[in-house]
Design a protein around this motif. Sequence first.
Motif, mmCIF file in Angstrom:
data_model
loop_
_atom_site.group_PDB
_atom_site.id
_atom_site.type_symbol
_atom_site.label_atom_id
_atom_site.label_comp_id
_atom_site.label_asym_id
_atom_site.label_seq_id
_atom_site.Cartn_x
_atom_site.Cartn_y
_atom_site.Cartn_z
ATOM 1 N N PHE A 7 0.568 -1.081 -0.215
ATOM 2 C CA PHE A 7 0.073 0.219 -0.026
ATOM 3 C C PHE A 7 0.920 0.962 0.174
ATOM 4 O O PHE A 7 0.136 1.757 0.193
ATOM 5 C CB PHE A 7 -0.360 0.046 1.264
ATOM 6 C CG PHE A 7 -2.131 -0.580 1.074
ATOM 7 C CD1 PHE A 7 -3.369 -0.913 0.578
ATOM 8 C CD2 PHE A 7 -2.070 -2.416 1.524
ATOM 9 C CE1 PHE A 7 -4.102 -2.079 -0.299
ATOM 10 C CE2 PHE A 7 -3.283 -3.229 1.004
ATOM 11 C CZ PHE A 7 -3.702 -3.385 0.540
ATOM 12 N N ARG B 158 -0.906 3.103 -3.383
ATOM 13 C CA ARG B 158 -2.225 3.117 -3.216
ATOM 14 C C ARG B 158 -2.996 3.382 -5.028
ATOM 15 O O ARG B 158 -2.561 4.746 -4.383
ATOM 16 C CB ARG B 158 -2.468 3.135 -2.213
ATOM 17 C CG ARG B 158 -3.955 3.300 -1.417
ATOM 18 C CD ARG B 158 -4.705 3.502 0.235
ATOM 19 N NE ARG B 158 -3.993 2.183 0.574
ATOM 20 C CZ ARG B 158 -3.653 1.833 1.985
ATOM 21 N NH1 ARG B 158 -5.448 3.664 2.473
ATOM 22 N NH2 ARG B 158 -3.033 2.029 3.103
ATOM 23 N N ILE B 159 -4.207 2.927 -4.453
ATOM 24 C CA ILE B 159 -4.880 3.775 -5.715
ATOM 25 C C ILE B 159 -6.538 2.892 -5.245
ATOM 26 O O ILE B 159 -6.952 2.660 -5.227
ATOM 27 C CB ILE B 159 -4.736 2.472 -7.531
ATOM 28 C CG1 ILE B 159 -3.303 3.119 -8.119
ATOM 29 C CG2 ILE B 159 -5.620 3.214 -7.961
ATOM 30 C CD1 ILE B 159 -3.067 2.412 -9.395
ATOM 31 N N LEU B 160 -6.824 4.831 -5.132
ATOM 32 C CA LEU B 160 -8.492 4.416 -5.497
ATOM 33 C C LEU B 160 -9.252 4.979 -6.102
ATOM 34 O O LEU B 160 -9.138 5.602 -7.281
ATOM 35 C CB LEU B 160 -8.770 5.587 -3.494
ATOM 36 C CG LEU B 160 -8.134 5.604 -2.402
ATOM 37 C CD1 LEU B 160 -8.126 6.461 -1.878
ATOM 38 C CD2 LEU B 160 -8.351 4.474 -1.797
ATOM 39 N N TRP B 161 -10.139 4.056 -6.753
ATOM 40 C CA TRP B 161 -10.704 4.095 -7.529
ATOM 41 C C TRP B 161 -12.227 3.489 -8.082
ATOM 42 O O TRP B 161 -12.905 3.653 -6.879
ATOM 43 C CB TRP B 161 -10.560 2.473 -8.818
ATOM 44 C CG TRP B 161 -11.434 2.660 -9.572
ATOM 45 C CD1 TRP B 161 -12.146 1.531 -9.962
ATOM 46 C CD2 TRP B 161 -11.080 3.008 -11.576
ATOM 47 N NE1 TRP B 161 -12.778 1.909 -11.491
ATOM 48 C CE2 TRP B 161 -12.201 2.944 -11.902
ATOM 49 C CE3 TRP B 161 -9.647 4.023 -11.409
ATOM 50 C CZ2 TRP B 161 -12.203 3.202 -13.345
ATOM 51 C CZ3 TRP B 161 -9.550 4.008 -12.255
ATOM 52 C CH2 TRP B 161 -10.989 4.350 -13.516
ATOM 53 N N ARG B 162 -13.041 5.025 -8.080
ATOM 54 C CA ARG B 162 -14.312 5.187 -7.900
ATOM 55 C C ARG B 162 -14.985 5.296 -9.975
ATOM 56 O O ARG B 162 -13.801 5.742 -10.380
ATOM 57 C CB ARG B 162 -15.257 6.117 -7.053
ATOM 58 C CG ARG B 162 -14.630 6.339 -5.981
ATOM 59 C CD ARG B 162 -15.541 6.868 -4.665
ATOM 60 N NE ARG B 162 -15.909 8.959 -5.005
ATOM 61 C CZ ARG B 162 -16.415 8.780 -4.197
ATOM 62 N NH1 ARG B 162 -17.506 8.320 -2.923
ATOM 63 N NH2 ARG B 162 -16.328 10.492 -4.874
ATOM 64 N N PHE C 201 -17.823 9.626 0.080
ATOM 65 C CA PHE C 201 -16.664 8.160 0.640
ATOM 66 C C PHE C 201 -17.811 7.664 1.593
ATOM 67 O O PHE C 201 -18.167 6.258 1.004
ATOM 68 C CB PHE C 201 -15.498 8.106 1.235
ATOM 69 C CG PHE C 201 -14.407 8.461 0.311
ATOM 70 C CD1 PHE C 201 -14.355 9.023 -0.916
ATOM 71 C CD2 PHE C 201 -13.013 8.521 0.695
ATOM 72 C CE1 PHE C 201 -13.197 9.270 -1.969
ATOM 73 C CE2 PHE C 201 -11.941 8.440 -0.345
ATOM 74 C CZ PHE C 201 -12.155 9.166 -1.668
ATOM 75 N N PHE D 115 -17.627 4.286 -1.682
ATOM 76 C CA PHE D 115 -16.408 3.816 -0.934
ATOM 77 C C PHE D 115 -16.159 3.446 -2.090
ATOM 78 O O PHE D 115 -16.223 2.477 -3.425
ATOM 79 C CB PHE D 115 -16.594 3.324 0.194
ATOM 80 C CG PHE D 115 -15.170 3.314 1.293
ATOM 81 C CD1 PHE D 115 -14.606 4.033 1.501
ATOM 82 C CD2 PHE D 115 -14.202 2.019 0.426
ATOM 83 C CE1 PHE D 115 -13.552 4.146 2.275
ATOM 84 C CE2 PHE D 115 -13.105 2.482 0.790
ATOM 85 C CZ PHE D 115 -12.595 3.486 2.352
ATOM 86 N N PRO D 116 -14.230 4.501 -2.621
ATOM 87 C CA PRO D 116 -13.934 3.844 -3.939
ATOM 88 C C PRO D 116 -13.366 2.480 -3.006
ATOM 89 O O PRO D 116 -12.952 1.035 -2.553
ATOM 90 C CB PRO D 116 -12.541 4.263 -3.702
ATOM 91 C CG PRO D 116 -13.012 5.117 -2.287
ATOM 92 C CD PRO D 116 -14.163 5.505 -1.814
ATOM 93 N N ASP D 117 -13.173 1.215 -4.716
ATOM 94 C CA ASP D 117 -12.426 0.673 -4.296
ATOM 95 C C ASP D 117 -10.521 0.320 -4.040
ATOM 96 O O ASP D 117 -10.081 1.671 -4.425
ATOM 97 C CB ASP D 117 -12.323 -0.533 -6.236
ATOM 98 C CG ASP D 117 -14.296 -1.240 -6.283
ATOM 99 O OD1 ASP D 117 -14.392 -1.154 -5.335
ATOM 100 O OD2 ASP D 117 -14.098 -0.383 -7.775
ATOM 101 N N VAL D 118 -10.373 -0.218 -3.354
ATOM 102 C CA VAL D 118 -8.867 0.166 -2.917
ATOM 103 C C VAL D 118 -7.476 -1.060 -4.071
ATOM 104 O O VAL D 118 -8.799 -2.009 -4.053
ATOM 105 C CB VAL D 118 -8.489 -0.196 -1.579
ATOM 106 C CG1 VAL D 118 -7.274 0.088 -1.561
ATOM 107 C CG2 VAL D 118 -9.108 0.923 -1.055
ATOM 108 N N TYR D 119 -6.783 -0.446 -4.326
ATOM 109 C CA TYR D 119 -6.139 -1.903 -5.253
ATOM 110 C C TYR D 119 -4.362 -0.638 -4.953
ATOM 111 O O TYR D 119 -4.215 0.519 -4.074
ATOM 112 C CB TYR D 119 -6.506 -0.815 -6.566
ATOM 113 C CG TYR D 119 -7.165 -1.438 -7.292
ATOM 114 C CD1 TYR D 119 -7.486 -2.353 -7.921
ATOM 115 C CD2 TYR D 119 -8.245 -0.554 -7.656
ATOM 116 C CE1 TYR D 119 -9.074 -3.485 -8.335
ATOM 117 C CE2 TYR D 119 -9.401 -0.445 -7.663
ATOM 118 C CZ TYR D 119 -9.760 -2.226 -8.347
ATOM 119 O OH TYR D 119 -10.657 -2.467 -8.689
#
Length: 298
Positions: free
Chosen positions: A20, A23-27, A36, A40-44
Motif C-alpha cells: 500500500f 495505493r490506488i483508490l478507484w470509483r 466516501f 466507498f472506492p475500490d482500493v488497489y
Amino acid sequence: FIGDLSKMYHSIRTAKDQEFFRRILWREIKDHGKSFSEVFPDVYAFKRVTFGDVPAGCIALTCLKQTAEKFKDIDKKAASAIINESYVDDIISGGPSHEDVAKTICNMEKIVAEGGFSFKEFIISGAKNQKQKIAIGNSKVLGVEWDSQEDNLSYQTVKINPSKKTRGKKVGPDLELQDIENLISIELTKRRILRILNSIFDPYGLLSCITIKLKILLREISHLGWDEPVDSQTLLKWKTNFKNLLSLKVKFPRYVLGVNMPENIQLIGFADGSMDAFAATIYTRVFENDQFTTNILC
C-alpha cells in the motif's frame, strides 16, 4: 555477449506490508461528487516493484545478486557474471569460445529463474545463426553501438540537435548534413553549442581527435553571453566541424587481446600537450603467430 533481463522490476514481488505504499483508490465516473461514506472506492495496490519507485533500482540489483549468490552452486562462473558484470538489466560477459558462452548463458538462465527473473534475449559476438532468444545485428553496449557479427564498436550515428529538451525529449528534429549549410548565426549560440557537445557520448575517448577541436573552438567564444549569436567567421568553423561529425563513420575492434589469448601482451601509452590541449592514448600490442598486432584501447 549481452544478456537483457525481461521486465526486471516487475519480476520482484513486494512484501504484504509494502503493497500500500502505492495505493490506488478507484470509483466509477457515475459516482463522482458523492462522498466516501456514500460510495466507498475500490482500493488497489501494486504487488510488484514498479518503475518510478525511488529504491527500485537498488531493490532490483540486490534481488538479482542475492539470487546469484544463493544459487551459485549451479555454475559459479555464471553466478559471478551476474554478480560482477551486470549493469541494471544488462549483463555483459564473455568466454573463450561459443561453446563456453552457450553453457554460461544456459546456466545464467537457470540461476535467475530461481529468483523469478528471465532473459528477454542474448546478443553474442560472431553469432551467425539466429536461435531462440539469440538476436543478431547491431546493438548498444552501455550507450556505444556494437556490431555483434563483426565484433566492432562503431560511431556512425553521431547526432547534432541544438534544440532544448522538454520532458527528456528534444523539441526539434536532429540536423541532417544538408541542414548544416542552412544554419544562420542567430541559431548558433554558446548555449546551443555546449548542448551539442554534451550530447556526444564517447566514454572511451575514441572520438577525442574530433571533439577536442570542438572544445578548443568553444573556448574561443567563451567571452560571449550564453544566448549571444556567434559571428559569421566562427559560424563557418562550426559548420565545417559539424559536417565532419555527421559524416563520421569509424569502427574499432572490441576485442584486442589476440585470437588465442596469448601471454605476450603489452600496453603502450602516448601523451602530448600544447597550450591549447593535452591528451593521452593507450594501445595494446600483441605478439601471436610470429607477428605483432596493435589496436587502440582508449
